[in-house]
Design an enzyme around this catalytic site. Structure first.
Site, PDB file in Angstrom:
ATOM      1  N   HIS A 171      63.381   4.160  23.555  1.00 33.97           N
ATOM      2  CA  HIS A 171      62.302   4.287  24.310  1.00 33.97           C
ATOM      3  C   HIS A 171      62.142   3.604  25.412  1.00 33.97           C
ATOM      4  O   HIS A 171      62.009   4.163  26.732  1.00 33.97           O
ATOM      5  CB  HIS A 171      61.138   4.631  23.417  1.00 33.97           C
ATOM      6  CG  HIS A 171      60.106   5.145  23.778  1.00 33.97           C
ATOM      7  ND1 HIS A 171      58.687   5.525  23.359  1.00 33.97           N
ATOM      8  CD2 HIS A 171      59.943   6.127  25.129  1.00 33.97           C
ATOM      9  CE1 HIS A 171      57.960   5.961  24.165  1.00 33.97           C
ATOM     10  NE2 HIS A 171      58.472   6.669  25.124  1.00 33.97           N
ATOM     11  N   HIS A 182      64.093   2.666  12.915  1.00 24.95           N
ATOM     12  CA  HIS A 182      62.902   2.253  13.553  1.00 24.95           C
ATOM     13  C   HIS A 182      62.662   1.712  14.623  1.00 24.95           C
ATOM     14  O   HIS A 182      62.211   2.010  15.973  1.00 24.95           O
ATOM     15  CB  HIS A 182      62.045   1.901  12.335  1.00 24.95           C
ATOM     16  CG  HIS A 182      60.487   1.947  12.754  1.00 24.95           C
ATOM     17  ND1 HIS A 182      59.736   2.769  12.576  1.00 24.95           N
ATOM     18  CD2 HIS A 182      59.937   0.907  13.658  1.00 24.95           C
ATOM     19  CE1 HIS A 182      58.462   2.471  12.966  1.00 24.95           C
ATOM     20  NE2 HIS A 182      58.537   1.331  13.713  1.00 24.95           N
ATOM     21  N   GLU A 183      63.380   0.490  14.644  1.00 20.94           N
ATOM     22  CA  GLU A 183      63.214  -0.553  15.933  1.00 20.94           C
ATOM     23  C   GLU A 183      64.408   0.155  16.888  1.00 20.94           C
ATOM     24  O   GLU A 183      63.914  -0.016  18.339  1.00 20.94           O
ATOM     25  CB  GLU A 183      63.769  -1.886  15.211  1.00 20.94           C
ATOM     26  CG  GLU A 183      62.493  -2.433  14.339  1.00 20.94           C
ATOM     27  CD  GLU A 183      61.158  -2.313  14.638  1.00 20.94           C
ATOM     28  OE1 GLU A 183      60.560  -2.480  15.958  1.00 20.94           O
ATOM     29  OE2 GLU A 183      60.364  -2.548  13.690  1.00 20.94           O
ATOM     30  N   HIS A 227      62.426   2.392  18.919  1.00 17.89           N
ATOM     31  CA  HIS A 227      61.509   1.738  20.042  1.00 17.89           C
ATOM     32  C   HIS A 227      62.273   1.352  21.266  1.00 17.89           C
ATOM     33  O   HIS A 227      61.927   1.450  22.333  1.00 17.89           O
ATOM     34  CB  HIS A 227      60.762   0.693  19.415  1.00 17.89           C
ATOM     35  CG  HIS A 227      59.614   0.810  18.386  1.00 17.89           C
ATOM     36  ND1 HIS A 227      58.627   1.749  18.928  1.00 17.89           N
ATOM     37  CD2 HIS A 227      59.220   0.509  17.415  1.00 17.89           C
ATOM     38  CE1 HIS A 227      57.665   1.815  17.959  1.00 17.89           C
ATOM     39  NE2 HIS A 227      58.024   0.963  16.955  1.00 17.89           N
TER      40      HIS A 227
END
Length: 599
Positions: free
Chosen positions: A397, A390-391, A394
């Site tokens: 991105h 998940h992190e 981010h």
């Protein structure tokens, strides 16, 4: 048995710490940069009255804003990351305060800019672009500011509205003080008569216990306490709704939803279509409720049973090194550039891995200009593995946006922020399902995925619908009382979960404990982001190089287009209910398999 001690930060090996020195090598370098930045408020103020009369001054101002953005990001990241390493060190919390004070001064000094830019008539603006070609670079920024001019008041009126805006934060502040500082809950009691403390932090873990007596006790004690304060909470929420209505009316929006979504460039139709699409798929949630009832082996399913594990935990230890490699394998469909960048992040000081004394809890990614900084508190389990995916979603991105977009267009909107992170979680889940044959492990993974759908797509949409309904009540002039709030919330629970679950009256008070209802139409983005991520991951896994390129183009896009346009380029149209329908079709297929595994 010796109790495991949380290490001091100095005891954590360097390879498991982020490289904050990549921003400033020393505290002294930070101090110098912060001191030097003190000149900017006066420099900005020097442009007051000049932007509407000189294209050269306007271009200089925006280039100065870019310069200041980069500097501010560095200062913010250094101060906050150092503070989060060890929250007990007052030096770094002091750094955060000093940076915040600088930002307030900068914001105050630049308050003239938007009214001046809006005051430029279209013909003059066209002439500005011709006379100063460098302004073309900022055309989209200027267009975004100027498109809202019908909602911008005169400078004096905006000043008054801003003063009122300070009061607008009061309901949220009062809610936070009441909910976090003042309200106390009686202890829950387990099946053996042992008391367990109920706090905001302990409540969900208590609800995840296999001890049903404990779950019921925690559920009843929490919500009966809330019920005792229902009139206070309803008054706070009603005051918040009035401030939203005031701000929408003053700025000439037809309703509070339009006012909230305008700044994110998301059409309100997306909000309504999300709710419609989830309503059309409630049959799957009803199946989920029946499956949960069956797997828990209970005669009646209650709301205090919704978080209990349907499948016993798989206790396999997953080390950080193993988790990294699995995540890298899972994201391999995105190609070598993506995988190499992620591996380089793992090896190059992006990630702060383990807990140490006084370290900030939880996990996050901060998209600094030099490279992202990812905070973890890794605990060698499946949840931590998904947190890495998940992190790092981010982080990649942010990295792609900063690499491929100029400063003015690198900061992506919140509407798309959760797409990249949830996309990686989806890739990881589907990789694990493809490579897992053990029936118990597979059931555990599917259960994990089902819970993500329930808590993110269904539950957050229910929150969004509640928020919409109570704002509509306010707009119609209806009294927003505790009785009405409980009625609306209770009816929504009946709609979303169906008749397969007992309507415990305590659940009607759940709205009292949700801080997101003070975030102004924020929660729907969790659901849309999740749906988009599921659709995009399916598209990439089932497609070829074009689908990968489309997704990477989205990651590189920053805010160079509207969120809807960026996602369309990646292959999903959030104005079409098909995105949510397709995501929930996957939820249905997971239910199919879980029902078969449960036979």
């Amino acid at each position: 048995m010796e109790e495991k001690r949380i290490p001091k930060r100095s005891e954590i090996p360097a390879e498991f710490k982020w490289h904050i020195e990549d921003i400033y090598a020393t505290d002294a370098d930070f101090e110098k940069a912060l001191t030097d930045a003190g000149k900017y408020p006066d420099i900005l103020a020097g442009y007051a009255g000049k932007l509407c009369g000189s294209p050269k001054a306007l271009l200089e101002y925006f280039r100065l804003d870019d310069e200041l953005t980069v500097l501010a990001e560095d200062l913010i990241n250094y101060a906050n990351r150092k503070s989060d390493e060890d929250t007990a060190i007052s030096l770094y919390s002091g750094y955060c305060d000093r940076v915040n004070a600088l930002l307030v001064a900068i914001g105050s000094a630049a308050a003239f800019a938007v009214p001046e830019i809006i005051s430029i008539d279209d013909d003059t603006m066209d002439k500005f672009y011709k006379d100063e070609p460098g302004l073309e670079h900022y055309r989209l920024v200027l267009t975004r500011i100027r498109r809202r001019r019908e909602h911008i008041l005169s400078p004096e009126e905006e000043r008054i509205a801003a003063m009122a805006g300070e009061m607008s934060a009061s309901p949220s502040t009062v809610f936070s003080m009441l909910d976090n500082a003042d309200i106390k809950f009686p202890d829950a009691v387990d099946k053996d008569g042992n008391k367990r403390q109920i706090t905001h932090g302990s409540y969900i873990p208590l609800m995840q216990s296999e001890d049903r007596v404990l779950r019921k006790s925690a559920f009843e004690n929490l919500y009966k306490t809330y019920a005792g304060f229902e009139n206070t909470y309803s008054a706070i929420l009603a005051a918040h709704l009035k401030t939203l209505a005031f701000n929408a009316n003053v700025h000439k929006y037809p309703n509070t939803l339009e006012a909230a979504l305008d700044s994110t460039e998301v059409p309100s139709d997306v909000y309504y279509k999300l709710i419609d699409a989830v309503h059309a798929n409630l049959d799957k949630m009803y199946r989920y409720v029946e499956l949960r009832k069956k797997l828990l082996g209970v005669d009646e399913l209650h709301y205090y049973d919704l978080y209990a594990p349907m499948v016993s935990d798989v206790k396999d230890k997953i080390t950080y090194e193993q988790a990294k490699e699995t995540v890298l394998q899972a994201v391999s469909p995105l190609g070598e550039e993506y995988v190499s960048l992620m591996r380089g992040g793992f090896d190059g000081g992006w990630v702060d891995v383990y807990e140490n004394e006084n370290k900030c809890s939880g996990a996050y990614s901060a998209g600094a200009r030099v490279h992202p900084f990812v905070l973890l508190n890794h605990t060698d389990d499946l949840q931590s593995e998904f947190t890495i995916a998940h992190e790092m979603g981010h982080a990649l991105h942010s990295n792609f946006s900063n690499k491929y977009q100029p400063v003015a267009y690198a900061d992506y909107k919140i509407f798309v922020a959760e797409v990249a992170s949830t996309f990686n979680e989806s890739l990881l889940m589907q990789h694990l399902l493809r490579t897992t044959t053990d029936k118990k492990s597979r059931a555990y993974l599917i259960n994990y995925f089902l819970e993500q759908f329930r808590t993110t797509l269904y539950r957050q949409t229910m929150f969004a619908e509640f928020e919409l309904k109570i704002n509509e009540m306010q707009a119609r002039g209806e009294a927003v009382t505790s009785d009405e709030l409980c009625r609306v919330y209770g009816e929504l629970n009946d709609l979303y979960f169906g008749s397969g679950i007992v309507h415990d009256p305590e659940i009607d008070h759940e709205w009292q404990r949700i801080p997101h209802f003070y975030y102004d139409y924020y929660v729907y983005q969790y659901a849309t982001g999740f749906a988009a991520a599921i659709a995009l991951s399916q598209r990439v896994l089932n497609g070829g190089q074009q689908e990968v390129d489309d997704y990477l183009g989205f990651l590189r896009g920053g805010c160079s287009k509207t969120p809807i346009e960026l996602l369309k380029g990646a292959g999903v149209d959030m104005t079409d209910t098909k995105v949510v329908n397709d995501a929930l079709a996957l939820f249905g297929s997971l239910l199919d398999e879980m029902e078969q595994l449960a036979l």
